[in-house]
Design a protein around this motif. Structure first.
Motif, PDB file in Angstrom:
ATOM      1  N   GLY A   1       0.806  -1.214   0.000  1.00 27.33           N
ATOM      2  CA  GLY A   1       0.000   0.000   0.000  1.00 27.33           C
ATOM      3  C   GLY A   1       0.838   1.261   0.000  1.00 27.33           C
ATOM      4  N   SER A   2       1.888   1.281   0.825  1.00 27.54           N
ATOM      5  CA  SER A   2       2.715   2.481   0.887  1.00 27.54           C
ATOM      6  C   SER A   2       3.403   2.756  -0.439  1.00 27.54           C
ATOM      7  CB  SER A   2       3.756   2.350   2.005  1.00 27.54           C
ATOM      8  OG  SER A   2       4.663   1.300   1.757  1.00 27.54           O
ATOM      9  N   THR A   3       3.778   1.688  -1.164  1.00 23.80           N
ATOM     10  CA  THR A   3       4.390   1.874  -2.484  1.00 23.80           C
ATOM     11  C   THR A   3       3.347   2.323  -3.506  1.00 23.80           C
ATOM     12  OG1 THR A   3       6.030   0.151  -2.000  1.00 23.80           O
ATOM     13  CG2 THR A   3       5.745   0.779  -4.301  1.00 23.80           C
ATOM     14  N   GLN A   4       2.200   1.681  -3.510  1.00 21.21           N
ATOM     15  CA  GLN A   4       1.167   2.013  -4.482  1.00 21.21           C
ATOM     16  C   GLN A   4       0.687   3.460  -4.335  1.00 21.21           C
ATOM     17  OE1 GLN A   4      -2.121  -0.751  -4.645  1.00 21.21           O
ATOM     18  NE2 GLN A   4      -3.509   0.761  -5.514  1.00 21.21           N
ATOM     19  N   PHE A   5       0.437   3.887  -3.118  1.00 21.22           N
ATOM     20  CA  PHE A   5      -0.151   5.208  -2.917  1.00 21.22           C
ATOM     21  C   PHE A   5       0.872   6.336  -2.988  1.00 21.22           C
ATOM     22  CE2 PHE A   5      -3.295   2.439  -0.605  1.00 21.22           C
ATOM     23  CZ  PHE A   5      -4.252   2.502  -1.605  1.00 21.22           C
ATOM     24  N   ARG A   6       2.163   6.011  -2.813  1.00 21.80           N
ATOM     25  CA  ARG A   6       3.195   7.037  -2.974  1.00 21.80           C
ATOM     26  C   ARG A   6       3.549   7.250  -4.448  1.00 21.80           C
ATOM     27  NH1 ARG A   6       6.810   8.094   1.274  1.00 21.80           N
ATOM     28  NH2 ARG A   6       8.068   9.163  -0.306  1.00 21.80           N
ATOM     29  N   LYS A   7       3.172   6.319  -5.313  1.00 18.22           N
ATOM     30  CA  LYS A   7       3.382   6.423  -6.755  1.00 18.22           C
ATOM     31  C   LYS A   7       4.825   6.797  -7.118  1.00 18.22           C
ATOM     32  CE  LYS A   7      -1.444   7.691  -7.572  1.00 18.22           C
ATOM     33  NZ  LYS A   7      -2.390   8.699  -8.112  1.00 18.22           N
ATOM     34  N   PRO A   8       5.778   5.903  -6.834  1.00 20.81           N
ATOM     35  CA  PRO A   8       7.182   6.204  -7.155  1.00 20.81           C
ATOM     36  C   PRO A   8       7.381   6.306  -8.663  1.00 20.81           C
ATOM     37  CG  PRO A   8       6.929   3.898  -6.563  1.00 20.81           C
ATOM     38  CD  PRO A   8       5.612   4.545  -6.263  1.00 20.81           C
ATOM     39  N   ASP A   9       8.451   6.969  -9.072  1.00 19.43           N
ATOM     40  CA  ASP A   9       8.682   7.194 -10.504  1.00 19.43           C
ATOM     41  C   ASP A   9       9.449   6.038 -11.135  1.00 19.43           C
ATOM     42  OD1 ASP A   9      11.129   7.595  -9.376  1.00 19.43           O
ATOM     43  OD2 ASP A   9      11.467   9.586 -10.229  1.00 19.43           O
TER      44      ASP A   9
END
Length: 463
Positions: free
Chosen positions: A315-323
């Motif tokens: 969730g933290s990766t998905q919602f932070r939307k890394p480049d």
């Protein structure tokens, strides 16, 4: 109803400590034990059972008349879901529960500040405790033995609750033949990788189920660029990290009846040597407290090739939307045993004995375990749902991103518990602390493992 009007603060003057054994967010390991909690020993079981259990044992038939009422009744639910997707889950489930059961039964969420366990102890001691709370294996048995939890078994048997519908861990649900908890979530180990970094470095991605530790190390070496990137990163902890490798090697950190620390067994020492070599020999993993690549989350900043963590990391990766593009891969196999393993931690909902309406409180605990609530846990990426149908639904928890999200279900096929036992949290923290000098290059692996086992055994004997 306005978003915050359903939530009343349950205040404490205590500092937050974020113990994963309680909240299991998917990243940090336990750091500071609650000073007044000393979990008592559960019935001896295998240290790493598959996290499933049949319906709770029924030593006696459910009584024909169970405590009921008073009504109308507002169930108070202690929570530290204060923002974002977790707050959304809190409010949506409150609305749905009221729609189904109101006005006879409704719910009020008590927002806990500070250390959750200590706040709960303080509120119970003052007679102002909630009706229900999310529990942890680090304290459930202690609360049960002190009479602080309601045996919900009679209600569960009345409703023909079959715990095999959930990925349920018996040691945090059932104590001395009594049923105390309803399943809520499974925080289990996951392996993510930076697809963009793999592609840019011409490294073959970890697709399929053939990868071994050797393959992972070779990829990490190719992805590591001094001063720029590390090939791999995991927490310095057993949960979500070391246990994956220890149990894949056929070893464990405690024996079967949970009376002896086994960190210094020959096989476990060999595993720790491999893990330390990632840091000290191959330098593909940051040392503890490493700042060579700057501050912040190195994974989200695109500086880590492979990230090992817990399900909260999704969730933290998905919602932070890394480049960068990212995906998941299954736990690599041990190169000799061919086995794979991962840790999983159940955090069930329990009913506090001070409740004036145990039936209504049980109904809320059961609602949190049922389809509507469990689907939300998965859709909002809070954690892996305990309900099997939600955890394996490709439109719920297994819905992309990432593209290979279905691997989360595969992980649960070889997941095992944290082997909770008497004085577990202090034991866990102290043994972990003794191992860190080896990763810093300050002590040999054997010496660190010996010290960890010695201290672990002293705590097991004296707890």
């Amino acid at each position: 109803m306005a978003l915050m009007t359903r939530i009343r603060l349950l205040q404490t003057g205590l500092a937050a400590v974020g113990a994963v054994a309680l909240d299991a967010c998917g990243e940090a390991a336990p750091t500071t034990p609650a000073s007044t909690v000393a979990p008592t020993k559960p019935a001896a079981t295998s240290p790493s059972p598959a996290p499933t259990v049949q319906a709770a044992a029924a030593p006696a038939a459910a009584p024909t008349s169970l405590p009921s009422g008073p009504f109308p009744f507002k169930v108070t639910s202690a929570t530290n879901f204060a923002a974002g997707e977790r707050l959304e889950w809190t409010n949506k489930t409150a609305d749905e529960f009221a729609r189904i059961n109101g006005p006879k039964i409704t719910v009020e969420n008590l927002q806990v500040t500070g250390n959750f366990t200590e706040a709960l102890i303080a509120s119970i001691a003052s007679g102002s405790g909630p009706d229900v709370a999310r529990s942890s294996g680090s304290w459930m048995s202690d609360f049960a033995d002190k009479g602080s939890l309601v045996d919900i078994g009679p209600y569960a048997r009345r409703d023909k609750v079959d715990l095999s519908q959930w990925y349920a861990q018996e040691e945090v649900l059932i104590r001395k033949g009594k049923h105390y908890g309803m399943p809520f979530w499974q925080a289990h180990s996951i392996f993510l990788y930076n697809k963009t970094m793999f592609t840019n470095n011409g490294v073959k991605p970890p697709e399929g189920d053939t990868w071994t530790w050797t393959d992972m190390l070779e990829a990490a070496q190719k992805l590591t660029k001094t001063g720029e990137t590390f090939g791999i990163q995991m927490g310095y902890s057993f949960e979500f990290a070391w246990l994956n490798f220890i149990r894949s090697a056929g070893e464990d950190y405690i024996n079967g009846d949970r009376t002896k620390t086994t960190i210094n067994s020959a096989g476990t020492i060999e595993v720790f040597q491999w893990l330390v070599d990632l840091v000290q020999k191959y330098k593909v993993h940051p040392v503890p407290d490493d700042k060579s690549l700057g501050e912040g989350d190195l994974w989200l900043n695109g500086k880590i090739g492979m990230r090992l963590g817990g399900t909260g990391l999704i969730g933290s990766t998905q919602f932070r939307k890394p480049d960068f593009e990212w995906d998941m891969f299954v736990t690599p196999k041990h190169p000799k045993t061919g086995k794979r393993a991962c840790s999983a931690n159940e955090n069930p909902t329990v009913v506090i004995s001070q409740t004036k309406n145990p039936e209504a409180s049980y109904m809320l605990a059961k609602f949190y375990a049922d389809k509507f609530s469990q689907d939300l846990v998965g859709k909002l990426r809070i954690n892996s749902p305990s309900l099997r149908s939600s955890a394996t639904d490709q439109a719920v928890w297994l819905a992309p991103p990432p593209a290979n999200m279905k691997i989360a279900a595969e992980q649960m096929k070889h997941a095992g518990s944290l082997s909770f036992h008497l004085n577990w949290l202090q034991w866990y923290n102290e043994t972990t602390k003794q191992l860190l000098p080896a990763f810093k290059g300050e002590m040999s692996v054997r010496e660190a493992c010996d010290k960890a086992s010695q201290i672990g055994d002293s705590l097991l004997r004296g707890a």
